[in-house]
Each structure stands twice: as structure tokens, then as C-alpha cells.
Design an enzyme around this catalytic site. Structure first.
Site, mmCIF file in Angstrom:
data_model
loop_
_atom_site.group_PDB
_atom_site.id
_atom_site.type_symbol
_atom_site.label_atom_id
_atom_site.label_comp_id
_atom_site.label_asym_id
_atom_site.label_seq_id
_atom_site.Cartn_x
_atom_site.Cartn_y
_atom_site.Cartn_z
ATOM 1 N N HIS A 148 0.706 -1.705 0.027
ATOM 2 C CA HIS A 148 -0.108 -0.308 0.421
ATOM 3 C C HIS A 148 0.788 1.288 -0.203
ATOM 4 C CE1 HIS A 148 1.076 -1.042 4.207
ATOM 5 N NE2 HIS A 148 0.774 -0.096 4.349
ATOM 6 N N ASP A 149 1.786 1.341 0.475
ATOM 7 C CA ASP A 149 2.547 2.652 1.228
ATOM 8 C C ASP A 149 3.979 2.966 0.036
ATOM 9 O OD1 ASP A 149 1.697 4.215 2.346
ATOM 10 O OD2 ASP A 149 1.880 3.931 4.155
ATOM 11 N N LYS A 186 6.514 5.684 -1.401
ATOM 12 C CA LYS A 186 7.346 6.333 -0.684
ATOM 13 C C LYS A 186 8.365 6.154 -0.474
ATOM 14 C CE LYS A 186 4.488 6.242 3.351
ATOM 15 N NZ LYS A 186 4.189 6.580 4.813
ATOM 16 N N ASP A 223 -4.657 -0.112 8.182
ATOM 17 C CA ASP A 223 -3.758 0.415 8.302
ATOM 18 C C ASP A 223 -3.592 1.313 9.347
ATOM 19 O OD1 ASP A 223 -0.747 1.288 7.805
ATOM 20 O OD2 ASP A 223 -1.571 3.287 6.454
ATOM 21 N N HIS A 252 -6.046 4.374 -0.988
ATOM 22 C CA HIS A 252 -6.378 3.796 1.066
ATOM 23 C C HIS A 252 -5.881 4.671 1.539
ATOM 24 C CE1 HIS A 252 -2.016 3.709 0.529
ATOM 25 N NE2 HIS A 252 -1.997 4.144 1.933
ATOM 26 N N HIS A 253 -6.324 6.283 1.012
ATOM 27 C CA HIS A 253 -6.143 7.487 1.147
ATOM 28 C C HIS A 253 -7.336 8.734 1.004
ATOM 29 C CE1 HIS A 253 -2.393 7.277 3.533
ATOM 30 N NE2 HIS A 253 -1.222 6.963 2.426
ATOM 31 N N HIS A 268 2.762 9.791 -3.383
ATOM 32 C CA HIS A 268 3.277 8.771 -2.558
ATOM 33 C C HIS A 268 2.375 7.402 -3.530
ATOM 34 C CE1 HIS A 268 1.178 8.434 0.826
ATOM 35 N NE2 HIS A 268 0.935 7.314 0.994
#
Length: 520
Positions: free
Chosen positions: A376-377, A380, A460, A431-432, A405
Site C-alpha cells: 500500500h505504501d 514512498k 492501516d 487507501h488514502h 506517494h
């Protein structure tokens, strides 16, 4: 005009020695002022980053720089003067690098003695510019700090790219190999995976099946079947087409006697007792080179699953375990750079899968979410260290860069057509988002947010709140529940919050099983 390549390895080393240096970080200095080149070379003299020397390339115009980029595909950092043959030459070169070449790995540092020509925030985000400095403020110490950070970011990007290719290769092979009916077909596929995983040209693999009830007086070579992946031919004691070397036989005998895995300088041997109690199984991988810790870890991870696959010809189920661990490695690499824990990645994966199952999604979708949520990240990795690790609150323009990101993660994962990475791309990108439409990057609202994004967002945050970070202590259960209820219908899907809290003990059990500090 162009200057010859200059390498800086050590002050006492000769010119011929430095010019013959084949490894190192390539840094391209693009500036129409000779003094800027000499000052940069002086500031980076004798510098090594991650035990690798710096090799400086020199271009005196944007046109010269383009020729370097056309010739070298491994330039780690480009230090670019904004104003050279024209007022826009610097930004035009940046546009060429990012848009025409499609080069997203090279880290870009802009500098100028004309501050009015600095790019705007939009250009910084659009072209992924890492830093920009006025020449008068670019001291030797500042230059060193910038270069160290940018080279590490470039290294991370290359690592993620290589691991992504490995992941894609292994996942892609699952569909192709699932229908294989023989060891030789499967072996041919494994060869390709090993080449990608270890970056070796001619790996060899032997799969040995040793009956436990074999007469003890018989030699090991008379009781096994093995595969040489180089030409995918089956060898056995009844009709051997090639004789295994004594060194290989001795190593295999040692592994059988100790019933344990063994690493050698040029090979790795996996022992698998298997579920068939009448046979022991060995997977012997000859890779032909020294492997570092990460290489050994990946090889152990992958070959254990392959050994099981050779035993029961059940490639789909067993490679899926290896695929999951490879995804964890990618996720953990990003978390490590963000100074988070690898256990967070595993907990997010397991809890996302459990919540997806509770929601009632199809088993195949649950499995995809479980495999893909650790990514998911992943975007970054493209965020500059100065922003990612900043202890203070981010400035507005920094926050805009940080938010990118989500888009970076989507773009990285969309390069693969594999189902897992496609799912990972959707999760990374959504997801944000927030249930009330105030999230980013698209401002999606309600059920317009894909269910996999809503699930991962909730999991998360839940895991982050319950984890100790450098800037906070772990929250207790009541604080976490209160926050989730407060954000119900605002940040999170209200139905998901209800299901999550109704099954809170299930998710708390995952945290107990995989506490911080235990990533595997």
C-alpha cells in the site's frame, strides 16, 4: 563540449585506477560554468556512499547532458544548472529526462545563481525534482548531505524495481506452471525465475529424491533423480545422461546426513523431509557467485517453496506462499526506509484479508487483498528523505509532494499485468481516500472508493494507532475504539467499522502473534 569522465575513489589512487573503476555511482554535473564543475568535484573528492565510489560525468549544456543520458542508463543523480544556453534549458532537460526518456529513477537536484528561475511547486511534483539550491548556499557539507540522501533514494528505487521484477516473474510463472504435468517442464520455468531472482546467467538445479529404505551400502548417486535446468533433462541412476560431480554429491550427502539446509560459496542446498515419510528430498541450486545476506534470504525463501513443489507437483499452492513472502519483502523495504517495522506490513496483510473475508468477498478476492495490501505504501520509495523523515510538521508544498506517494505506488505497480500487482495498484492509489470525500489523491467519496482501498485504509490506521512510533506511544484499546467510532462515516466506511469492532478480538490476536520487532 564534454569533459572526460572523472572518478573519485581515493586521493592516493592513480588516474588509470580510477578510470578503470567499473562500479560506482554515476553523478552527472550539468552546468555551463567550469568553476561549478571543479567545485563539485572538489566537494565530492574521496567520497564513497554505501561502500561504492562516485564517478562524475560532466556536461556543459543541456544538449551535452542529453547525449550522456542516451549513452548511460544508470545515472544515479543529475545536478542541473537551471540557466545555461537558454533561460529554460534546465527545466527542458528535466522534462526530457522524465517525459521523453521515461526515466523515473535518476534523482534530480537543481541549482542556480538566479533564484527567479527556480521551478514552481507544480513542476517539482510533476517532474519529481528532489531538491533545488542557490549556488551561493550550496556548501560542501550541504552538497555531501544532498548527494548521500539522493544516492540512497536511487538505491532504494533500484532495489524496489529489481524486487518488483522478481515478484512479477514469480507471480506470472504461477499461472504458466500450474498446468505442468512433469518435473522437467516445471524445472524449465524455475530456471527463469532463478535467473531473475539472483541475476545469474547459467544456474543449475538438481532435485533429488532419496528413498529412506534404500540399502545403506548403495551410493547416493544410485538413489536419486535430478534435473539440470540448463537443458531441462532428467537424469537418474537407471539411464544417466550426465554424471554429477563428486563435489555436488558430497554436499548432497552432507545435507542428507545433517537433515538441514546448507549454504556454500557457489550453491545452496535445501533439505525437505516432505510429507511422504518414505523419501527425503533435496533441492540443490548452483548459482555460481557469492551472495549477500539479502540474496541468501531471497534464495532461501524461494527455494523452500520450490522444493515442496517438486515433491508434490502442487506449484500453485506452494508458490503462493513464496509470492506472499516476496510481497512482504517489498513492503518491508519501504517500511524500513520510512523507519516503520516489518511486522506492520505482515499485520496489515493478514488483517486486511480477515476483514475482506468477514465482509463476504469471494475467496479469490480475499486472497488477492491479502497478498497485495503490503504494497500500500510502496510509492514512498520515491519521496525524498528530507520530507519522508522530517520530524516537524510538513510545509504545504512538502505535504503536496508526500501525497504523491499514492500516485507513485500506482504507477510502479501498474507496470505489471499480474492480478496481485493490479490489486496492489488500486490499494496504493485509494487507501488514502476518505468516506466523506475529503481524502486524496482523487477525492473519491463513499462506495466510489474501491472496497480494497476502504479495507486497507481502516486496517492501516488501526495498526498504526496501536504501534509505537518515534513520535508517539502505542494507543490503548479504548483510545483506538473511540477514534474508529469518531471517524465512522467520515474517514472510514461505517459498515466496515461496525464489522471490524464486532470482530476486534480477531485483529488483536494478529497483533499478539506478530508484535513489533518480529517481521517474519
Amino acid at each position: 563540449m564534454m569533459l572526460d569522465t572523472v572518478s573519485f575513489v581515493g586521493e592516493n589512487e592513480s588516474n588509470s585506477s580510477t578510470k578503470s573503476q567499473k562500479t560506482g555511482w554515476k553523478i552527472l554535473v550539468v552546468d555551463d560554468e567550469f568553476q561549478a564543475h571543479t567545485a563539485t568535484a572538489f566537494g565530492l573528492r574521496s567520497v564513497k556512499v554505501m561502500d561504492q565510489p562516485i564517478e562524475l560525468l560532466h556536461a556543459y549544456s543541456g544538449a551535452d547532458a542529453i547525449q550522456f543520458f542516451q549513452k548511460h542508463n544508470d545515472i544515479a543523480v543529475a545536478i542541473i544548472d537551471m540557466v545555461m544556453e537558454s533561460p529554460n534549458s534546465g527545466i527542458e532537460l528535466v522534462q526530457y529526462i522524465r517525459k521523453v526518456l521515461g526515466n523515473q529513477k535518476t534523482r534530480l537536484v537543481l541549482r542556480t545563481d538566479q533564484p527567479g528561475h527556480f521551478p514552481g511547486i507544480e513542476a517539482v511534483s510533476d517532474y519529481d525534482i528532489d531538491d533545488y539550491q542557490e549556488k551561493k548556499n550550496l556548501t560542501a557539507q550541504t552538497l555531501l548531505t544532498i548527494i548521500h540522501g539522493r544516492l540512497r533514494a536511487y538505491h532504494d528505487l533500484c532495489t524496489i524495481s529489481a524486487q518488483h521484477k522478481t515478484l512479477n516473474h514469480v507471480l506470472g510463472a504461477t499461472a504458466n506452471d500450474h498446468s505442468t504435468q512433469s518435473i522437467s517442464e516445471l524445472a524449465a520455468s524455475v530456471l527463469g525465475q532463478l535467473k531473475t531472482l539472483l541475476d545469474v546467467q547459467n544456474p543449475e538445479l538438481y532435485c533429488l529424491i532419496k528413498p529412506n529404505n534404500t540399502n545403506q551400502n548403495r551410493r547416493v548417486k544410485d538413489s536419486y533423480t535430478h534435473e539440470n535446468l540448463r537443458d531441462a533433462v532428467i537424469y537418474n541412476s537407471a539411464a544417466p545422461k550426465h554424471h554429477t560431480s563428486k563435489r555436488v554429491l558430497h554436499r548432497m550427502r552432507d545435507v542428507l546426513e545433517t537433515r538441514s539446509n546448507m549454504h556454500f560459496d557457489d550453491a545452496f542446498v535445501v533439505f525437505n523431509g516432505g510429507r511422504d515419510v518414505t523419501h527425503d528430498n533435496i533441492l540443490y541450486v548452483h548459482h555460481g557467485k557469492q551472495l549477500g545476506y539479502a540474496g541468501k534470504q531471497l534464495l532461501e525463501l524461494y527455494t523452500q517453496s520450490v522444493a515442496i513443489t517438486f515433491e508434490n507437483i502442487n506449484l500453485h499452492n506452494n508458490l503462493q506462499d513464496a509470492n506472499k513472502e516476496l510481497v512482504y519483502l517489498l513492503g518491508e523495504a519501504v517500511e524500513a526506509r520510512s523507519k516503520e517495522t516489518g511486522a506492520h506490513v505482515k499485520r496489515v496483510a493478514i488483517c486486511s484479508g480477515k476483514l475482506a473475508a468477514i465482509v463476504g468477498l469471494p475467496p479469490a478476492t480475499v486472497n488477492l487483498i491479502t497478498l497485495a495490501s503490503p504494497l500500500h505504501d510502496i510509492g514512498k520509495v520515491a519521496i525524498p528523505d528530507s520530507i519522508l523523515h522530517k520530524p516537524e510538521k510538513l510545509e504545504p508544498h512538502e505535504w503536496e509532494i508526500m501525497k504523491r506517494h499514492a500516485e507513485y505506488g500506482r504507477d510502479i505497480l501498474l507496470k505489471s499485468k499480474n492480478q496481485v500487482t493490479q490489486m496492489g495498484a488500486r490499494i496504493a492509489y485509494t487507501h488514502h481516500e476518505r468516506w466523506d470525500g475529503t481524502g486524496y489523491p482523487q477525492g473519491l467519496k463513499g462506495e466510489n472508493i474501491p472496497i480494497e482501498g476502504r479495507i486497507t485504509a481502516l486496517v492501516d490506521v488501526f495498526d498504526a494507532l496501536g504501534s509505537r512510533r518515534s513520535y508517539k506511544e502505542a494507543w490503548d484499546e479504548e483510545q483506538i475504539k473511540a477514534t474508529l467510532l469518531q471517524e465512522k462515516g467520515r474517514h472510514f466506511d461505517p459498515d466496515l467499522v461496525d464489522l471490524f469492532l464486532d470482530n476486534l478480538s480477531t485483529f488483536q490476536a494478529v497483533r499478539k502473534e506478530f508484535p513489533d520487532g518480529i517481521a517474519s
